[in-house]
Design a protein around this motif. Structure first.
Motif, short mmCIF file in Angstrom:
data_model
loop_
_atom_site.label_atom_id
_atom_site.label_comp_id
_atom_site.label_asym_id
_atom_site.label_seq_id
_atom_site.Cartn_x
_atom_site.Cartn_y
_atom_site.Cartn_z
N THR A 149 1.21 -1.53 -0.20
CA THR A 149 -0.15 -0.10 -0.19
C THR A 149 1.15 1.30 -0.15
O THR A 149 0.61 1.86 -0.45
CB THR A 149 -1.09 0.10 1.12
OG1 THR A 149 -2.00 -1.34 1.17
CG2 THR A 149 -1.64 1.38 0.95
N SER A 153 1.33 3.97 -2.79
CA SER A 153 1.12 5.59 -2.45
C SER A 153 1.33 5.79 -2.91
O SER A 153 1.70 8.02 -3.28
CB SER A 153 0.59 5.65 -1.16
OG SER A 153 -0.50 4.45 -0.94
N ASP A 270 0.86 -9.51 -1.27
CA ASP A 270 -0.27 -8.77 -0.49
C ASP A 270 -1.80 -9.21 -0.13
O ASP A 270 -1.99 -10.36 -0.94
CB ASP A 270 -1.22 -7.74 -1.63
CG ASP A 270 -1.94 -5.87 -0.39
OD1 ASP A 270 -2.98 -7.49 -0.06
OD2 ASP A 270 -1.79 -5.48 -1.12
#
Length: 429
Positions: A149, A153, A270
């Motif tokens: 994540t 980002s 993930d």
């Protein structure tokens, strides 16, 4: 010229620590032929390498020292004698498939604490990027999908910052969706289709296929006969083929597979299956954005330009001279070790070949989260690598120094990143 004094902390007796010798067996890159120089035939040095103490000074008081890197589970490798760099390397949790050879261990209390900080920031309605960077620079705990994540980002934020800069977008050489005609559609089989012509280019296809199969052969995630490993290889090949087509000025250069591997590994592992299923698409997007800042290093026609690889290596040399002129003079004047002999691979492959896979991910946490951008951060890390082994370098000649730098010894990554950050905050003089 007045010789600069060497800072006291560079000569501290606390530097010396014992470290195992490291060997490298990398025949994958044509442009990194220095790896196979005759100096590789000499005996491996067993000297201890230098470790830098954490200095205390008024100028360093404002720098927040990163906490020690938490311990991580061990990577399961196929050949324990393959490469001393990978012995003792760590692994990461993967809930998708057990064929990748990883094992699951309970997170440490420190991991849980850092995870809590990340989750707190990521759960906010408006994420504080500055705070997220501050935490990420210290390293990101494995598992829980946090690294995936945070990396997405950060890379997405960099893209958004450049969206309104049309000139920069045009100079990047990327082909925007609006420019793709029907005849250039990837599925077009027309004889005049540029895509059809590209897929018939067997030379580049075969090169990509060979390099992908040699990507981290010690890790079951990338190598082996399992369906899981083969599907991962296909994803890497697809990304590299499409990238080569969209960037005709560069196409594919050996070594790009090594930069692609960490991104795909993180996104494919993930824990959120809904995110992992899009790993190939997410990896392609982030790979294009990450390489946009380093693409000139892969263009041979730009090697001697102000944006080429030689210019970047020169900046590294100047950075070393600024912070440790004694070491710079010994390397480049006395022993005549040209930084291109070792720094070329360091810079073009973003240090993926100098450390084991787990340590590379830790370094990339800092590369992607540093507000100054990955290029400046990479140069400071490379300079810190030289400073950490300065005693061995100052005592060595051309042969021993070149061998040491082409086969960098294992080191504490958290400490390496601390020294790199110190070079930004406290220039000598």
């Amino acid at each position: 010229m007045v010789k600069k004094n060497v800072p006291d902390w560079l000569n501290s007796s606390l530097w010396s620590t014992t470290a195992p010798s490291s060997s490298a067996d990398d025949d994958r890159l044509h442009r990194y032929s220095s790896k196979h120089s005759t100096f590789a035939d000499s005996t491996t040095s067993t000297e201890s390498f230098d470790g830098l103490p954490v200095p205390v000074s008024p100028r360093a008081s404002k720098i927040e020292e990163p906490p020690p890197r938490p311990s991580m589970p061990e990577i399961k490798i196929k050949d324990k004698d393959k490469d001393s760099r990978n012995s003792g390397s760590t692994s990461f949790n993967n809930s998708n498939n057990e064929d990748n050879g990883t094992s699951v261990t309970s997170p440490s209390a420190e991991d849980i604490s850092i995870q809590a900080q990340f989750l707190t920031e990521l759960s906010r309605k408006v994420v504080n990027i500055r705070e997220l960077r501050r935490i990420a620079c210290q390293g990101i705990p494995d598992g829980s999908g946090i690294r995936s994540t945070v990396w997405k980002s950060e890379i997405t934020r960099r893209l958004e910052d450049c969206e309104n800069d049309e000139a920069k977008s045009e100079s990047s050489g990327m082909l925007s969706r609006s420019q793709i005609t029907h005849g250039e559609h990837p599925l077009s089989l027309g004889k005049t289709s540029v895509w059809n012509q590209f897929f018939q280019d067997t030379e580049i296809m075969e090169q990509i296929d060979r390099d992908v199969k040699r990507t981290h052969p010690d890790m079951h995630f990338f190598s082996g006969d399992s369906s899981f490993a083969k599907s991962n290889q296909e994803a890497l090949k697809n990304i590299l083929i499409v990238f080569a087509k969209l960037n005709p000025g560069i196409r594919y250069v050996q070594g790009m597979n090594e930069i692609l591997a960490p991104l795909f590994y993180v996104f494919r592992n993930d824990p959120d299956e809904e995110m992992a299923v899009f790993a190939e698409a997410d990896t392609f997007f982030c790979f294009v954005e990450l390489l946009s800042g380093f693409r000139d290093h892969f263009c041979q026609q730009l090697d001697n330009s102000v944006v080429g690889i030689r210019s970047t290596i020169t900046k590294l040399s100047q950075l070393l001279k600024e912070h440790d002129e004694e070491l710079w003079r010994h390397l480049e004047v006395t022993t005549k070790v040209n930084p291109q002999f070792y720094a070329f691979r360091w810079i073009t492959l973003l240090l993926t070949q100098e450390f084991n896979f787990a340590d590379s991910l830790h370094i990339w946490d800092t590369l992607l989260s540093d507000p100054e951008g990955p290029q400046e951060t990479l140069q400071r890390i490379c300079c810190a690598m030289l400073i950490l082994v300065r005693r061995r370098l100052l005592a060595g000649d051309f042969t021993s120094n070149l061998k040491l730098l082409q086969n960098y010894p294992p080191t504490n990554i958290s400490h390496l990143l601390y020294v790199a950050n110190k070079l930004r905050a406290q220039p000598s003089g």
